[in-house]
Design a protein around this motif. Structure first.
Motif, PDB file in Angstrom:
ATOM      1  N   LEU A  45       0.911  -1.235   0.037  1.00 14.92           N
ATOM      2  CA  LEU A  45       0.198  -0.027   0.012  1.00 14.92           C
ATOM      3  C   LEU A  45       0.519   0.911   0.019  1.00 14.92           C
TER       4      LEU A  45
ATOM      5  N   SER B 276      -0.259   5.349  -4.060  1.00 15.42           N
ATOM      6  CA  SER B 276      -0.716   4.431  -3.185  1.00 15.42           C
ATOM      7  C   SER B 276      -1.283   3.045  -3.888  1.00 15.42           C
TER       8      SER B 276
ATOM      9  N   VAL C  34      -3.504   1.524  -2.859  1.00 16.31           N
ATOM     10  CA  VAL C  34      -5.127   1.318  -2.968  1.00 16.31           C
ATOM     11  C   VAL C  34      -5.612   1.486  -4.134  1.00 16.31           C
TER      12      VAL C  34
ATOM     13  N   VAL D  44      -8.875   0.317   6.974  1.00 15.71           N
ATOM     14  CA  VAL D  44      -7.750   0.630   5.163  1.00 15.71           C
ATOM     15  C   VAL D  44      -7.911  -0.678   4.944  1.00 15.71           C
TER      16      VAL D  44
ATOM     17  N   GLU E 126     -10.930  -1.067   3.608  1.00 16.43           N
ATOM     18  CA  GLU E 126     -11.400   0.013   1.617  1.00 16.43           C
ATOM     19  C   GLU E 126     -10.696  -0.817   0.685  1.00 16.43           C
ATOM     20  N   CYS E 127      -9.763  -1.905   1.075  1.00 10.51           N
ATOM     21  CA  CYS E 127      -8.468  -2.505   0.305  1.00 10.51           C
ATOM     22  C   CYS E 127     -10.056  -3.613  -0.617  1.00 10.51           C
TER      23      CYS E 127
END
Length: 230
Positions: A66, A73, A75, A99, A102-103
């Protein structure tokens, strides 16, 4: 001699050379066709150029970090790679489970910790090759649900911050710098009573009961901590 059975084209996107080399060796010994994209000096430095370099190798699987430097980034790579038919496994030192969520929401097949043994990554590749899930449905849903909830709360925080007047935002930034009501009044050349009224309005609009809570909310909402001039 490497085993060619079940050969998989894998691209490692990682700016830590030692970690990337360890992955490369382990996966090559497993019989995979491994390529590397090394962001940073001498390599791509933005999310777009890293994406292009990764897709250039036509991978079936991308193992991405990441943290890829100051201007990229990991992501941001997940969704376009997934749309291109690449299975994405995030391998990160980030311990923030929000996080991770989110991934997964962006389309990652799995998120793994760099602290895990290499065998965990090798097993993940085998599962992908065999069409099996790398993470349990329960774990994926838990992480994605927490991430969605956090995103909703952040949206609400930013909505409240947007309701402040320009002057109230200035006062809030002063509070973020640790200035007292008296100091803010002196800097702005207004009475302390005026500043207290403004602080009271800020607390009401942010739905908090203390200056400390208002400052915490401002940090969470990303209000720039800049010096202000009345």
């Amino acid at each position: 001699m490497t085993r060619q059975l079940g050969l998989t084209r894998i691209v490692i996107v990682e700016d830590h050379t030692l970690f990337a080399e360890s992955l490369d060796i382990a996966l090559t010994l497993e019989g995979h066709d491994v390529r590397r994209v090394s962001p940073g000096e001498g390599g791509p430095t933005t999310s777009m150029t890293i994406l292009a370099a990764t897709l250039h190798h036509r991978p079936r699987v991308a193992l991405i970090d990441l943290a890829l430097g100051a201007t990229a980034s990991g992501v941001r790579l997940i969704e376009p790679l997934q749309r291109a038919g690449v299975s994405v496994v995030v391998i990160t030192g980030c311990a923030d489970r929000l996080v991770w969520g989110e991934c997964l929401r962006a389309g990652a097949s799995a998120v793994l910790s760099k602290s895990e043994p290499l065998n965990v990554t090798l097993a993940a590749i085998r599962h992908l090759r065999e069409g099996r899930c790398v993470m349990s449905r329960e774990e994926r849903e838990r992480l994605m649900s927490a991430s969605a909830q956090d995103r909703s709360e952040l949206h609400e925080v930013r909505h409240r911050l947007a309701s402040l007047t320009p002057r109230e935002r200035q006062v809030l930034v002063h509070l973020m710098h640790g200035r007292s009501v008296r100091e803010i009044a002196g800097t702005s050349v207004v009475s302390e009573a005026t500043v207290r009224t403004q602080v009271k309005s800020i607390l009401a609009k942010l739905h908090v009961s203390s200056q400390l809570a208002a400052v915490s909310l401002a940090h969470r909402g990303g209000l720039p901590v800049i010096e202000v001039v009345a």
